[in-house]
Design an enzyme around this catalytic site. Structure first.
Site, short mmCIF file in Angstrom:
data_model
loop_
_atom_site.label_atom_id
_atom_site.label_comp_id
_atom_site.label_asym_id
_atom_site.label_seq_id
_atom_site.Cartn_x
_atom_site.Cartn_y
_atom_site.Cartn_z
N LYS A 169 20.31 -16.09 -10.85
CA LYS A 169 21.72 -15.67 -10.77
C LYS A 169 21.89 -14.16 -10.89
O LYS A 169 21.57 -13.44 -9.97
CB LYS A 169 22.54 -16.43 -11.82
CG LYS A 169 22.49 -17.97 -11.56
CD LYS A 169 23.69 -18.68 -12.10
CE LYS A 169 23.52 -20.19 -12.01
NZ LYS A 169 24.58 -20.90 -11.37
N TYR A 218 21.97 -27.98 -18.34
CA TYR A 218 21.68 -28.18 -16.92
C TYR A 218 20.54 -27.25 -16.53
O TYR A 218 20.58 -26.05 -16.81
CB TYR A 218 22.92 -27.85 -16.09
CG TYR A 218 22.72 -27.94 -14.59
CD1 TYR A 218 22.55 -29.18 -13.97
CD2 TYR A 218 22.70 -26.79 -13.79
CE1 TYR A 218 22.38 -29.26 -12.59
CE2 TYR A 218 22.52 -26.87 -12.42
CZ TYR A 218 22.36 -28.10 -11.82
OH TYR A 218 22.19 -28.19 -10.46
N ASP A 265 15.90 -21.21 -20.71
CA ASP A 265 16.48 -21.15 -19.37
C ASP A 265 17.64 -20.15 -19.44
O ASP A 265 18.74 -20.49 -19.88
CB ASP A 265 16.96 -22.55 -18.97
CG ASP A 265 17.61 -22.56 -17.59
OD1 ASP A 265 17.94 -21.47 -17.08
OD2 ASP A 265 17.82 -23.66 -17.05
C1 LIG Z 1 21.08 -22.89 -16.85
C2 LIG Z 1 20.77 -23.19 -15.42
N1 LIG Z 1 19.51 -23.46 -15.06
C3 LIG Z 1 19.18 -23.72 -13.79
C4 LIG Z 1 20.11 -23.74 -12.80
C5 LIG Z 1 19.72 -24.01 -11.38
O1 LIG Z 1 19.74 -22.83 -10.66
P1 LIG Z 1 19.98 -22.83 -9.06
O2 LIG Z 1 21.37 -23.30 -8.84
O3 LIG Z 1 19.72 -21.42 -8.67
O4 LIG Z 1 18.97 -23.76 -8.49
C6 LIG Z 1 21.45 -23.46 -13.11
C7 LIG Z 1 22.49 -23.45 -12.08
O5 LIG Z 1 23.66 -23.39 -12.34
C8 LIG Z 1 21.78 -23.19 -14.46
O6 LIG Z 1 23.05 -22.94 -14.83
#
Ligand SMILES: Cc1ncc(COP(=O)(O)O)c(C=O)c1O
Length: 435
Positions: A273, A143, A245
């Site tokens: 996060k 994700y 990511d």
């Molecule tokens: C691995 C990963 N990338 C990107 C995102 C997106 O981040 P945001 O919720 O701050 O937009 C998330 C959100 O859970 C994530 O777990």
């Protein structure tokens, strides 16, 4: 049974004015309704019905220091009188950028954004501008935010996902145009042959490969030994950028994230996060030559980027996380390991038909109910018994333990040994209840 009557009533009321009653679709996944909380402190959350929860959701990752961590709250409180947004630069940004570049693997230069979702978009644009190519390769079950470009095959139904060796990109939501699927290549994760085959099928077209270096959203799964470096080398050989990511793994898999843990360096990395311990901040960083395209016409904007409070929060969080030369993470790993082993032991004692695997990292893991092998990719993770996981989640909630509905657990530094003991006693009762 705990009562959630006030949450239920408030949810019914909220639905009349707030679409669906929630501010993020992820929050629908709650029992019996999305709960309403009034306060969080340390490892605990307090809901409107007076229930106390030991929280292992932690905002889905940011609260690495627990809720309302005192040093961060104090730093942010002190910053409030300085203002919030200047549409200009300020010294806290410089200090944070310097500290992140000094600390993180492969990070020569950073740019600040506000959410992980938009930071991913920035990384995609940088990769496309730098390579002159358009396609992004992503992995099933990973994700990267909810945008048209990224919310593809994040949680596909296996009826639509095509063969494992060459998955079909699946739009994750109505409203995502079919045209973006043409610019997306999907592969199965944790398998270098499949990645090499995808490169071969799209020779000269792939601008970047993006992955969660530990698959967390599709079910916490570590990379096989050599996989991350192998993927990095395949990217190099094929002229594509390697994007990690680390929105979840950053400051959670270790002080230097998954890249520090497994000894790999990406071309571009996204942090969010835990980096600001609960305040909105995302970071894109990496190779200077790639990041410098921002200085040569590649557009990135954002009103709240680098806002005073997020900078103050991240600086204060770093002070805590960097203290003692890794001591914070050694303690987190020890407690997480004890919790994982304790849960596995409880499951063995109660034996209820489906064997249990507690898998992931000590600070982010999941209880899988499966008699198959340990999941190593998305397809294996979704084959596990989700009804059992949901039943366990619900039984845990009745015992005052909050996990997500897949029985996924995030750990914070506020979960001390007494809280782990309390959790294991509650988990023992919850496991007995579903046996
Ligand atoms: C691995 C990963 N990338 C990107 C995102 C997106 O981040 P945001 O919720 O701050 O937009 C998330 C959100 O859970 C994530 O777990």
């Amino acid at each position: 049974m705990r009562s959630y009557a006030r949450s239920i009533a408030l949810y019914e009321r909220t639905k009349k004015s707030l679409a669906g009653g929630v501010s993020s679709n992820v929050r629908y996944a709650a029992t019996p309704v999305p709960l309403f909380f009034t306060r969080g402190e340390g490892a605990r959350l307090y809901d409107v019905d007076g229930n106390v929860h030991i929280d292992y959701v932690l905002g889905n990752g940011p609260a690495i220091l627990g809720h309302a961590p005192k040093p961060v709250v104090a730093a942010v409180a002190e910053s409030l009188a300085d203002g919030q947004v200047y549409a200009a630069q300020h010294p806290r940004e410089t200090e944070l950028a310097e500290r992140l570049c000094a600390l993180l693997p492969g990070i020569e230069v950073v740019r600040f954004a506000t959410s992980g979702t938009e930071a991913v978009l920035m990384a995609f644009r940088l990769a496309r501008a730098f390579t002159g190519r358009t396609k992004i390769l992503k992995f099933e079950g990973h994700y990267h935010g909810w945008t048209d470009q990224a919310y593809i095959s994040a949680r596909p139904s296996l009826n639509e996902a095509g063969p494992a060796e060459a998955p079909v990109p699946v739009a994750g939501s109505p409203g995502i145009p079919a045209s973006v699927l043409e610019d997306t290549v999907v592969a199965g994760w944790n398998d270098l042959d499949r990645l090499a085959q995808a490169f071969a099928r799209h020779e000269g077209e792939i601008a970047a490969v993006i992955m969660e270096p530990v698959m967390v959203n599709g079910g916490p799964t570590e990379p096989k030994p050599g996989y991350l470096n192998g993927a990095r080398e395949l990217c190099r050989a094929n002229g594509a950028l390697f994007i990690c990511d680390e929105v979840i793994t950053g400051f959670r898999a270790g002080l230097r994230g998954a890249q520090g843990r497994y000894g790999v360096t990406a071309d571009l990395t996204i942090y969010a996060k835990a980096v600001a311990a609960g305040f909105p901040l995302a970071v894109v960083g990496g190779r200077r030559d790639v990041m410098d395209t921002l200085d040569k016409g590649v557009m990135h904007g954002g009103t709240y980027n680098g806002n005073v409070q997020s900078m103050a929060a991240a600086l204060a969080a770093l002070d805590v996380l960097e203290a003692g030369d890794g001591a914070v993470y050694r303690a987190l790993e020890a407690r997480g390991t004890r919790l994982m082993q304790g849960l596995a032991g409880i499951a063995r004692r109660h034996g209820h038909g489906v064997p249990v695997r507690v898998q992931g990292l000590p600070a982010i893991f999941q209880v899988f109910f499966t008699d198959g092998p340990a999941p190593s990719n998305y397809r294996e993770a979704v084959a596990c018994d989700r009804d059992k996981a949901l039943a366990f989640h619900t039984a845990l909630q009745d015992e005052g333990i909050r996990t997500n509905q897949q029985a996924k657990w995030f750990l914070s530094t506020a979960h001390d040994d007494a809280i782990i003991d309390e959790t294991l006693a509650a988990a023992d009762r919850a496991m007995a209840a579903i046996a």
